[in-house]
Design a protein around this motif. Structure first.
Motif, PDB file in Angstrom:
ATOM      1  N   ARG A  93     -12.312 -25.733   7.498  1.00  0.00           N
ATOM      2  CA  ARG A  93     -11.182 -26.413   8.312  1.00  0.00           C
ATOM      3  C   ARG A  93     -10.796 -27.629   7.783  1.00  0.00           C
ATOM      4  O   ARG A  93      -9.616 -28.003   7.749  1.00  0.00           O
ATOM      5  N   GLU A  94     -11.639 -28.431   7.314  1.00  0.00           N
ATOM      6  CA  GLU A  94     -11.340 -29.780   6.683  1.00  0.00           C
ATOM      7  C   GLU A  94     -10.430 -29.698   5.585  1.00  0.00           C
ATOM      8  O   GLU A  94      -9.555 -30.301   5.159  1.00  0.00           O
ATOM      9  N   LEU A  95     -10.726 -28.559   4.666  1.00  0.00           N
ATOM     10  CA  LEU A  95      -9.984 -28.384   3.563  1.00  0.00           C
ATOM     11  C   LEU A  95      -8.703 -27.937   3.842  1.00  0.00           C
ATOM     12  O   LEU A  95      -7.718 -28.289   3.386  1.00  0.00           O
ATOM     13  N   ASP A 100      -2.645 -29.202   4.884  1.00  0.00           N
ATOM     14  CA  ASP A 100      -1.532 -29.139   5.833  1.00  0.00           C
ATOM     15  C   ASP A 100      -0.965 -30.819   5.972  1.00  0.00           C
ATOM     16  O   ASP A 100       0.012 -31.075   6.593  1.00  0.00           O
ATOM     17  N   THR A 101      -1.806 -31.634   5.291  1.00  0.00           N
ATOM     18  CA  THR A 101      -1.573 -33.269   5.304  1.00  0.00           C
ATOM     19  C   THR A 101      -0.680 -33.626   4.171  1.00  0.00           C
ATOM     20  O   THR A 101      -0.604 -33.188   2.799  1.00  0.00           O
ATOM     21  N   PRO A 102       0.524 -33.956   4.348  1.00  0.00           N
ATOM     22  CA  PRO A 102       1.669 -34.465   3.504  1.00  0.00           C
ATOM     23  C   PRO A 102       0.803 -35.326   2.343  1.00  0.00           C
ATOM     24  O   PRO A 102       0.182 -36.209   2.674  1.00  0.00           O
TER      25      PRO A 102
END
Length: 104
Positions: A93-95, A100-102
């Motif tokens: 989930r962290e990956l 999904d983070t710009p």
């Protein structure tokens, strides 16, 4: 439809022991305050199951683990190890969240 019409016998979902001396006076404990992680049974994954879940070779998993970038294994015996499934899923989930983070 109610659960009583679906279930023919009562079902115990979880058993908790709470040290009420740690709770501030005037605070009421309710089921919503209990962490969800505690009510799930711990499941261990074999090396093969981890490899299938994360799509890495055992050697790469070992390198990531040694670097502190992958959940640590649990030694089950002289020649058997496992990984806690929830820790591996949290790592995945962290990956995904980094993806999904710009700017990642």
């Amino acid at each position: 439809m109610s659960w009583s019409s679906v279930l023919s016998e009562p079902v115990i979902l979880a058993k908790y022991e709470i040290d009420v001396s740690l709770v501030a006076p005037g605070i009421t404990l309710g089921i919503a305050m209990l962490p969800i992680r505690e009510c799930l049974a711990m499941r261990l994954l074999s090396k093969k199951q981890v490899r299938e879940k994360v799509l890495y070779s055992p050697a790469h998993i070992a390198r990531l683990e040694a670097a502190g970038k992958f959940p640590k294994r649990v030694r089950l015996g002289a020649a058997r190890v496992g990984w806690i499934e929830q820790e591996v899923e949290d790592w995945l989930r962290e990956l995904a969240s980094k993806r999904d983070t710009p700017g990642s």
